[in-house]
Design a protein around this motif. Structure first.
Motif, PDB file in Angstrom:
ATOM      1  N   SER A  79       0.822  -1.243  -0.013  1.00  0.00           N
ATOM      2  CA  SER A  79       0.096   0.109   0.101  1.00  0.00           C
ATOM      3  C   SER A  79       0.820   1.142   0.038  1.00  0.00           C
ATOM      4  O   SER A  79       0.672   2.149  -0.533  1.00  0.00           O
ATOM      5  N   VAL A  80       1.811   1.186   0.827  1.00  0.00           N
ATOM      6  CA  VAL A  80       2.891   2.237   0.924  1.00  0.00           C
ATOM      7  C   VAL A  80       3.400   2.528  -0.381  1.00  0.00           C
ATOM      8  O   VAL A  80       3.587   3.981  -1.120  1.00  0.00           O
TER       9      VAL A  80
ATOM     10  N   SER B 101      -4.810   8.258  -1.884  1.00  0.00           N
ATOM     11  CA  SER B 101      -3.539   7.654  -1.243  1.00  0.00           C
ATOM     12  C   SER B 101      -3.566   7.383   0.266  1.00  0.00           C
ATOM     13  O   SER B 101      -3.106   6.539   0.648  1.00  0.00           O
TER      14      SER B 101
ATOM     15  N   ARG C 244       3.220   4.476   8.513  1.00  0.00           N
ATOM     16  CA  ARG C 244       3.109   4.395   7.297  1.00  0.00           C
ATOM     17  C   ARG C 244       2.518   5.603   6.322  1.00  0.00           C
ATOM     18  O   ARG C 244       2.782   5.724   5.051  1.00  0.00           O
TER      19      ARG C 244
ATOM     20  N   THR D  67      -3.547   3.841   2.519  1.00  0.00           N
ATOM     21  CA  THR D  67      -2.721   3.518   3.500  1.00  0.00           C
ATOM     22  C   THR D  67      -3.517   3.277   4.769  1.00  0.00           C
ATOM     23  O   THR D  67      -2.926   2.463   5.544  1.00  0.00           O
TER      24      THR D  67
ATOM     25  N   GLY E  50       2.294   5.705  -2.334  1.00  0.00           N
ATOM     26  CA  GLY E  50       3.336   6.698  -2.251  1.00  0.00           C
ATOM     27  C   GLY E  50       4.118   7.198  -3.612  1.00  0.00           C
ATOM     28  O   GLY E  50       4.445   8.210  -3.599  1.00  0.00           O
TER      29      GLY E  50
ATOM     30  N   THR F  78       4.164   7.350   3.188  1.00  0.00           N
ATOM     31  CA  THR F  78       3.440   7.499   2.057  1.00  0.00           C
ATOM     32  C   THR F  78       3.514   9.031   1.505  1.00  0.00           C
ATOM     33  O   THR F  78       3.545   9.251   0.246  1.00  0.00           O
TER      34      THR F  78
END
Length: 452
Positions: A15-16, A123, A139, A127, A20, A143
């Protein structure tokens, strides 16, 4: 597979990375325009109003896209919208690099802004909804704050490499610098289509069978479904107050931070003998990154509120000191006569200029420890409101923030000419103090709290 103790590690990392890299592109493109702005200004002969509008157009586009796509993310799911944002960013990046007039460049950057607005909504939500509560703060900072800053540094590095290659045509330089931002945007499109729907959306809103199976493979565990049966409208009404407060905090943060991020290399670097590229490296590596590292270490230990308050207190103090240096340099032992406050920044030379830059860096460090890494990482609204309305709430925050930032950026060149940098710095110092008080009085602590 069992229901307890799912392993979030793999999902968090994915996810990051996936979220990111979109933020990395945002940082690259929003900062790159300041690095090459002199070339663009020269190419299109922009007046003061057009200068502000070219830079701010991406922010106006972001505000419009955020409202529409944030609401759809609540109704249709995060994954469906995820990928559309980087597609819009890629299109905007391509078009701006091909622009041949002020109008074409502004329209291209509005399209770029559509993608950025969607990304600013999605985003942090991706996260947050895919993270273990005990690690969620770290996290989200990585990100957003860290990767945004690295995107800005990369933009500076790209321009430096192009200049080293002895490209003499400035028209080619600014187009290439902006165009290269398409690489990180396009690189995550495939990943965004492959990532499963978020953990919280599937377990609280719509448990789609195929997406649940993907999620369970990621977590190496079955997931427990606990649907939110409260109607959307009721959830939204109960959260309006906190959405407004967190939006105001983000708005106040970006009123000073966005203008500084974009105009800092222009207004502060010159009298230091630094070019915008060197200024970027100094700001990020001497202040931005160290502050982010401190924030990453403390955010899930100390909490969000203490870091915001401590950081804003530092911002207020150091900006006030910088303003005082520009107004009354003799207080600091410098025999400098500033006859015109509109040219105060240019009047500082030698050790006085270095002291001013030190105040700026200490402000930047303080901001990175708290407000930039938490408020600027879009952490407040996603952590404070329920999953059912998280996209809509975040969309409102993004839209308000982007519009405020756009107005500030559009107005900054005009205000700088009218009032001078000392007055603007004093105003930003006051904004930091107000933000500090708002945080203390109205923002709940979310350290380790499970998202609803």
């Amino acid at each position: 597979m069992v229901y307890d103790r799912p392993d979030f590690t793999k999902l968090e990392v994915k996810s990051v990375l996936t979220a990111g890299m979109g933020v990395f592109t945002d940082g690259y493109e929003l900062y790159a325009i300041s690095l090459v702005f002199y070339y663009i200004q020269k190419a299109f002969q922009l007046n003061s109003f057009e200068e502000g509008l070219v830079i701010a157009s991406a922010y106006y586009g972001a505000a419009v896209a955020a409202i529409l796509l944030g609401f759809l993310a609540d109704k249709l799911g995060r994954k469906l919208i995820y990928g559309l944002d980087v597609s819009l960013m890629s299109l905007g990046i391509l078009l701006q690099s091909l622009s041949n007039s002020f109008v074409e460049l502004s329209v291209a950057r509005i399209i770029l802004g559509f993608g950025i607005g969607a990304d600013y909504v999605l985003s942090p939500i991706i996260t947050a909804e895919n993270s273990n509560p005990k690690n969620r703060g770290k996290r989200m900072i990585v990100t957003f704050a860290v990767l945004w800053g690295l995107g800005a540094v990369t933009a500076a590095l790209v321009e430096q490499i192009l200049l080293v290659t002895n490209i003499t045509n400035s028209n080619i330089i600014w187009r290439l610098v902006l165009l290269i931002g398409i690489i990180p945007a396009f690189s995550v499109f495939y990943l965004r289509r492959r990532i499963p729907e978020t953990y919280k959306y599937l377990t609280r809103i719509k448990p789609k069978r195929e997406e649940l199976e993907k999620l369970e493979r990621e977590l190496k565990s079955k997931v427990a479904i606990s649907l939110d049966e409260i109607p959307f409208s009721k959830r939204f009404k109960s959260a309006v107050g906190i959405i407004v407060i967190s939006s105001i905090l983000w708005l106040l943060y970006d009123m000073y931070s966005s203008t500084f991020a974009i105009y800092g290399p222009i207004t502060i670097a010159g009298n230091l003998g630094l070019n915008p590229i060197e200024f970027t490296y100094a700001a990020q590596f001497l202040a931005g990154l160290p502050g982010q590292i401190i924030s990453i270490y403390l955010v899930d230990k100390l909490g969000r509120k203490p870091l915001i308050v401590i950081g804003y207190a530092g911002v207020a103090f150091w900006l006030f000191m910088y303003s005082l240096l520009l107004i009354e340099p003799h207080y600091f032992g410098f025999n400098i006569h500033i006859s015109n406050p509109l040219n105060a920044a240019e009047s500082l030379t030698g050790q006085a200029a270095l002291l001013g830059f030190t105040f700026y860096l200490l402000n930047y460090l303080s901001s990175a420890i708290g407000p930039a890494s938490i408020i600027g990482s879009a952490m407040l609204t996603p952590e404070l409101i329920p999953t059912k309305i998280r996209g809509t709430g975040q969309a409102i925050s993004v839209a308000i923030d982007r519009l405020a930032a756009a107005f500030s950026i559009t107005a900054f060149p005009l205000l700088l000419v009218k009032f001078g940098l000392p007055v603007l710095l004093a105003t930003y110092s006051a904004i930091a103090l107000i933000s500090c008080i708002v945080t203390l009085l109205f923002i709940p602590e979310t350290k380790g709290v499970e998202l609803t």
